[in-house]
Write a protein that holds these residues in place. Structure first.
Motif, PDB file in Angstrom:
ATOM      1  N   ALA A   1     -10.021   1.691  -7.564  1.00  0.00           N
ATOM      2  CA  ALA A   1      -9.217   2.898  -7.205  1.00  0.00           C
ATOM      3  C   ALA A   1      -9.263   3.378  -5.867  1.00  0.00           C
ATOM      4  O   ALA A   1      -9.143   3.812  -4.757  1.00  0.00           O
ATOM      5  N   ILE A   2     -11.099   3.910  -5.721  1.00  0.00           N
ATOM      6  CA  ILE A   2     -11.528   4.410  -5.373  1.00  0.00           C
ATOM      7  C   ILE A   2     -11.155   4.080  -4.320  1.00  0.00           C
ATOM      8  O   ILE A   2     -11.077   4.429  -2.432  1.00  0.00           O
ATOM      9  N   PHE A   3     -11.965   2.500  -3.804  1.00  0.00           N
ATOM     10  CA  PHE A   3     -12.893   2.057  -2.680  1.00  0.00           C
ATOM     11  C   PHE A   3     -11.190   1.239  -2.834  1.00  0.00           C
ATOM     12  O   PHE A   3     -11.274   1.240  -0.534  1.00  0.00           O
ATOM     13  N   LEU A   4     -10.016   1.571  -3.370  1.00  0.00           N
ATOM     14  CA  LEU A   4      -8.568   1.020  -2.214  1.00  0.00           C
ATOM     15  C   LEU A   4      -8.348   2.263  -1.397  1.00  0.00           C
ATOM     16  O   LEU A   4      -7.550   2.211  -0.320  1.00  0.00           O
ATOM     17  N   ALA A   5      -8.324   2.994  -2.198  1.00  0.00           N
ATOM     18  CA  ALA A   5      -7.894   4.597  -1.593  1.00  0.00           C
ATOM     19  C   ALA A   5      -9.049   4.829   0.163  1.00  0.00           C
ATOM     20  O   ALA A   5      -8.560   4.943   0.545  1.00  0.00           O
ATOM     21  N   GLU A   6     -10.185   4.050  -0.463  1.00  0.00           N
ATOM     22  CA  GLU A   6     -11.145   4.765   0.418  1.00  0.00           C
ATOM     23  C   GLU A   6     -10.527   4.071   1.850  1.00  0.00           C
ATOM     24  O   GLU A   6     -10.674   3.907   3.386  1.00  0.00           O
ATOM     25  N   LYS A   7     -10.450   2.126   1.746  1.00  0.00           N
ATOM     26  CA  LYS A   7     -10.734   1.449   2.710  1.00  0.00           C
ATOM     27  C   LYS A   7      -8.611   1.865   3.594  1.00  0.00           C
ATOM     28  O   LYS A   7      -8.962   1.242   4.241  1.00  0.00           O
ATOM     29  N   THR A   8      -7.416   1.650   2.568  1.00  0.00           N
ATOM     30  CA  THR A   8      -6.385   2.072   3.139  1.00  0.00           C
ATOM     31  C   THR A   8      -6.985   3.471   4.019  1.00  0.00           C
ATOM     32  O   THR A   8      -5.614   3.777   4.829  1.00  0.00           O
ATOM     33  N   GLY A   9      -7.907   4.436   3.391  1.00  0.00           N
ATOM     34  CA  GLY A   9      -7.726   5.708   4.990  1.00  0.00           C
ATOM     35  C   GLY A   9      -8.239   5.265   6.097  1.00  0.00           C
ATOM     36  O   GLY A   9      -7.650   6.321   7.130  1.00  0.00           O
ATOM     37  N   ILE A  10      -9.131   3.872   6.012  1.00  0.00           N
ATOM     38  CA  ILE A  10      -9.634   3.568   7.117  1.00  0.00           C
ATOM     39  C   ILE A  10      -8.457   2.890   8.079  1.00  0.00           C
ATOM     40  O   ILE A  10      -8.060   3.139   9.247  1.00  0.00           O
ATOM     41  N   GLU A  11      -7.446   2.278   6.837  1.00  0.00           N
ATOM     42  CA  GLU A  11      -6.190   1.207   8.229  1.00  0.00           C
ATOM     43  C   GLU A  11      -5.382   2.371   7.940  1.00  0.00           C
ATOM     44  O   GLU A  11      -3.689   1.275   9.031  1.00  0.00           O
ATOM     45  N   GLY A  12      -5.243   3.008   7.477  1.00  0.00           N
ATOM     46  CA  GLY A  12      -3.829   4.213   8.360  1.00  0.00           C
ATOM     47  C   GLY A  12      -3.120   5.104   7.189  1.00  0.00           C
ATOM     48  O   GLY A  12      -2.776   3.781   6.140  1.00  0.00           O
ATOM     49  N   LEU A  13      -2.457   5.450   7.807  1.00  0.00           N
ATOM     50  CA  LEU A  13      -1.254   6.190   7.081  1.00  0.00           C
ATOM     51  C   LEU A  13      -0.335   5.310   5.978  1.00  0.00           C
ATOM     52  O   LEU A  13      -0.330   5.233   4.568  1.00  0.00           O
ATOM     53  N   LYS A  14       0.212   4.993   6.943  1.00  0.00           N
ATOM     54  CA  LYS A  14       1.579   3.715   6.275  1.00  0.00           C
ATOM     55  C   LYS A  14       1.020   2.814   4.710  1.00  0.00           C
ATOM     56  O   LYS A  14       1.489   2.650   4.232  1.00  0.00           O
ATOM     57  N   GLU A  15      -0.366   2.385   5.365  1.00  0.00           N
ATOM     58  CA  GLU A  15      -1.149   1.165   3.989  1.00  0.00           C
ATOM     59  C   GLU A  15      -1.578   2.109   3.607  1.00  0.00           C
ATOM     60  O   GLU A  15      -0.877   1.900   1.934  1.00  0.00           O
ATOM     61  N   ARG A  16      -1.516   3.062   3.228  1.00  0.00           N
ATOM     62  CA  ARG A  16      -2.266   4.342   2.245  1.00  0.00           C
ATOM     63  C   ARG A  16      -1.559   4.723   1.327  1.00  0.00           C
ATOM     64  O   ARG A  16      -1.787   4.457   0.714  1.00  0.00           O
ATOM     65  N   VAL A  17      -0.502   5.149   2.071  1.00  0.00           N
ATOM     66  CA  VAL A  17       1.160   5.188   1.413  1.00  0.00           C
ATOM     67  C   VAL A  17       1.336   3.914   0.248  1.00  0.00           C
ATOM     68  O   VAL A  17       1.921   3.971  -0.860  1.00  0.00           O
ATOM     69  N   LEU A  18       2.062   3.096   0.899  1.00  0.00           N
ATOM     70  CA  LEU A  18       1.974   2.294   0.715  1.00  0.00           C
ATOM     71  C   LEU A  18       1.150   1.675  -0.533  1.00  0.00           C
ATOM     72  O   LEU A  18       1.427   0.832  -2.049  1.00  0.00           O
ATOM     73  N   GLN A  19      -0.576   2.431  -1.219  1.00  0.00           N
ATOM     74  CA  GLN A  19      -0.955   1.684  -2.342  1.00  0.00           C
ATOM     75  C   GLN A  19      -1.580   3.064  -2.661  1.00  0.00           C
ATOM     76  O   GLN A  19      -1.888   3.331  -3.982  1.00  0.00           O
ATOM     77  N   LEU A  20      -0.461   4.135  -2.673  1.00  0.00           N
ATOM     78  CA  LEU A  20      -0.855   5.381  -3.239  1.00  0.00           C
ATOM     79  C   LEU A  20      -0.299   4.845  -5.296  1.00  0.00           C
ATOM     80  O   LEU A  20      -0.913   5.336  -5.789  1.00  0.00           O
ATOM     81  N   SER A  21       0.670   4.357  -5.547  1.00  0.00           N
ATOM     82  CA  SER A  21       1.059   4.011  -7.088  1.00  0.00           C
ATOM     83  C   SER A  21      -0.053   3.555  -7.312  1.00  0.00           C
ATOM     84  O   SER A  21      -0.815   3.193  -8.287  1.00  0.00           O
ATOM     85  N   THR A  22      -0.788   2.538  -6.836  1.00  0.00           N
ATOM     86  CA  THR A  22      -1.501   1.648  -7.137  1.00  0.00           C
ATOM     87  C   THR A  22      -2.595   1.920  -7.443  1.00  0.00           C
ATOM     88  O   THR A  22      -3.159   1.869  -8.378  1.00  0.00           O
ATOM     89  N   ILE A  23      -2.915   2.835  -6.926  1.00  0.00           N
ATOM     90  CA  ILE A  23      -4.290   4.093  -6.606  1.00  0.00           C
ATOM     91  C   ILE A  23      -4.416   4.121  -8.316  1.00  0.00           C
ATOM     92  O   ILE A  23      -4.636   4.602  -8.824  1.00  0.00           O
ATOM     93  N   LEU A  24      -3.014   5.002  -8.686  1.00  0.00           N
ATOM     94  CA  LEU A  24      -3.197   6.002  -9.483  1.00  0.00           C
ATOM     95  C   LEU A  24      -3.340   4.980 -10.387  1.00  0.00           C
ATOM     96  O   LEU A  24      -3.740   5.643 -11.746  1.00  0.00           O
ATOM     97  N   ARG A  25      -2.374   4.147 -10.861  1.00  0.00           N
ATOM     98  CA  ARG A  25      -2.541   3.133 -12.011  1.00  0.00           C
ATOM     99  C   ARG A  25      -3.626   2.730 -12.509  1.00  0.00           C
ATOM    100  O   ARG A  25      -3.998   3.179 -13.577  1.00  0.00           O
ATOM    101  N   HIS A  26      -4.321   2.871 -11.038  1.00  0.00           N
ATOM    102  CA  HIS A  26      -5.833   2.113 -11.891  1.00  0.00           C
ATOM    103  C   HIS A  26      -6.706   3.541 -12.157  1.00  0.00           C
ATOM    104  O   HIS A  26      -7.874   3.211 -12.859  1.00  0.00           O
TER     105      HIS A  26
END
Length: 236
Positions: A93-118
């Motif tokens: 979850a931590i690294f998915l959040a950090e990685k999508t933060g680099i990749e841009g807002l859209k990618e971060r938003v699309l992964q929010l529920s996944t990050i929260l689930r983990h």
């Protein structure tokens, strides 16, 4: 041999010698033909700590991005090896959040529920880890703090946005503090910020003072907590 390597890496980490711990673990990993979970999660831990140090310097953005991607690969591998281990979910979850933060807002938003689930799964599997509760609290705090126009923009990408409130964040920061009092100055800062958001400045002050009055901040997170707490105290 492996146990002694892990113990040495743990000791170096406890002494804030992140680079030395990292190099020891990487060397140990190169000597093995099969992936090793105990080495992987330790690599995740130390890579994240190293990344926090790099994040304090904007000129090191490229090195930071490379380190985040490296950490994400370790986290992904650890999750595949031990899908029912709390640390696997926490670091993924931590690294998915950090990685999508680099990749841009859209990618971060699309992964929010996944990050929260983990993150939730990490706290379910190990409810005694204060750092997991802290990270969960910070996730909720950031979501709760979004302005209406930010939420409107986010909804152009997806409607799958977790509901979040400052009350949720407060509950998780408090849980972390109950499990291990004074474990992390950044938790004191976030508790203070959350109380301010909830219009409870009197409760915020002593927590911000704890963060501001550290006698020997050791990490970038400690220094951030001290700096931000001092700024907030001036406004109270």
């Amino acid at each position: 041999m492996e146990d002694s390597t892990w113990k040495e890496a743990d000791q170096l980490f406890a002494e804030y010698k992140f680079r030395e711990s990292y190099e020891l673990l990487v060397a140990s990993r190169k000597q093995k033909t099969d992936p090793d979970y105990e080495t992987l999660w330790r690599l995740c831990r130390v890579v994240y700590s190293m990344s926090r140090e790099l994040a304090a310097d904007e000129q090191l953005a490229k090195q930071l991005a490379a380190l985040i991607y490296e950490g994400f690969e370790y986290a992904k591998e650890a999750l595949a090896l031990q899908p029912e281990a709390a640390k696997s979910h926490k670091y993924y979850a931590i690294f998915l959040a950090e990685k999508t933060g680099i990749e841009g807002l859209k990618e971060r938003v699309l992964q929010l529920s996944t990050i929260l689930r983990h993150l939730r799964r990490a706290t379910e599997l190990d409810s005694s880890d204060p750092f997991a509760w802290f990270v969960l609290g910070r996730f909720y705090h950031k979501l709760a703090g979004l302005a209406w126009f930010q939420k409107k923009m986010i909804h152009t990408f997806t409607n799958d946005i977790p509901e979040a409130s400052y009350e949720d964040a407060l509950r998780y920061f408090e849980r972390a503090e109950q499990l291990q009092p004074n474990f992390f100055p950044l938790n004191h800062l976030m508790l203070g910020e959350t109380y301010i958001a909830l219009k409870q400045a009197k409760k915020a002050r002593p927590l911000l003072e704890l963060a501001a009055n550290q006698t020997a901040p050791r990490t970038a997170d400690d220094r951030e907590a001290q700096r931000e707490a001092k700024a907030l105290l001036k406004k109270l």
